[in-house]
Structures are given as structure tokens and as C-alpha cells.
Design a protein around this motif. Structure first.
Motif, short mmCIF file in Angstrom:
data_model
loop_
_atom_site.label_atom_id
_atom_site.label_comp_id
_atom_site.label_asym_id
_atom_site.label_seq_id
_atom_site.Cartn_x
_atom_site.Cartn_y
_atom_site.Cartn_z
N ILE A 5 0.86 -1.19 0.00
CA ILE A 5 0.00 0.00 0.00
C ILE A 5 0.89 1.23 0.00
CG2 ILE A 5 -1.75 1.31 1.24
CD1 ILE A 5 -2.57 -1.28 2.59
N THR A 6 0.73 2.08 -1.01
CA THR A 6 1.44 3.35 -1.07
C THR A 6 0.44 4.47 -0.89
OG1 THR A 6 3.03 2.42 -2.62
CG2 THR A 6 2.96 4.81 -2.45
N THR A 15 4.05 8.52 -0.32
CA THR A 15 4.83 8.37 0.91
C THR A 15 5.32 6.93 0.97
OG1 THR A 15 2.83 7.86 2.18
CG2 THR A 15 3.50 10.17 2.08
N ALA A 16 6.04 6.58 2.02
CA ALA A 16 6.64 5.25 2.14
C ALA A 16 5.57 4.15 2.11
CB ALA A 16 7.44 5.17 3.43
N ASP A 31 -10.69 2.84 6.33
CA ASP A 31 -10.26 4.14 6.84
C ASP A 31 -10.08 5.15 5.71
OD1 ASP A 31 -9.35 5.87 9.02
OD2 ASP A 31 -7.36 5.68 8.08
N ALA A 32 -9.47 4.72 4.62
CA ALA A 32 -9.26 5.62 3.47
C ALA A 32 -10.59 6.06 2.87
CB ALA A 32 -8.40 4.93 2.42
N ALA A 33 -11.58 5.18 2.86
CA ALA A 33 -12.89 5.55 2.33
C ALA A 33 -13.55 6.62 3.19
CB ALA A 33 -13.78 4.31 2.24
N HIS A 40 -2.45 3.58 -3.42
CA HIS A 40 -2.13 2.72 -4.55
C HIS A 40 -1.84 1.36 -3.95
CE1 HIS A 40 0.56 0.89 -7.59
NE2 HIS A 40 -0.39 1.33 -8.38
N ILE A 41 -2.51 0.31 -4.44
CA ILE A 41 -2.39 -1.02 -3.86
C ILE A 41 -1.93 -1.99 -4.93
CG2 ILE A 41 -3.65 -2.88 -2.71
CD1 ILE A 41 -5.63 -0.61 -1.82
N ARG A 42 -0.90 -2.79 -4.57
CA ARG A 42 -0.38 -3.81 -5.48
C ARG A 42 -0.28 -5.13 -4.72
NH1 ARG A 42 4.98 -1.62 -8.27
NH2 ARG A 42 5.40 -3.79 -7.84
#
Length: 59
Positions: A5-6, A15-16, A31-33, A40-42
Motif C-alpha cells: 500500500i502506497t 509516501t513510504a 479508513d481511506a474511504a 495505490h495497492i499492489r
């Protein structure tokens, strides 16, 4: 499966990144919602087992 997760700051700079499991990913997404944080999720393969399955020998 693990996920990288970026998060991005208010100016759009990354960020890191963090590498997390599925449970943590779901918590971070919830939480982000709520907060409007951009992520960004990979997917990342686990390192304790092979990324691909061996092929079966077929005649």
C-alpha cells in the motif's frame, strides 16, 4: 497474499509504502474511504512459498 500500500499526501506525492496482509488491507481501505485518503495497492506474493505452482507431468 500480501499487499503493498502506497499512500499519497495532500499534494499527491507518494509516501513510504507498507506491505500488509488482507485483514490490514481491509482496515486501511475502510479508513481511506472515510477520510478520502488516496492509496495505490499492489499484490505481493508471499516469500514463504513459490509464486507459481509446479507443472504436472502429463503424457
Amino acid at each position: 497474499m500480501r499487499f503493498e500500500i502506497t499512500p499519497y499526501d495532500d499534494h499527491g506525492a507518494p509516501t513510504a509504502p507498507d506491505v500488509v496482509d488482507l485483514t490490514t488491507l481491509r482496515e486501511r481501505l475502510a479508513d481511506a474511504a472515510l477520510t478520502g485518503q488516496r492509496l495505490h495497492i499492489r499484490p505481493r506474493p508471499r516469500h514463504d512459498r513459490p509464486a507459481t505452482r509446479p507443472q504436472e507431468n502429463r503424457p
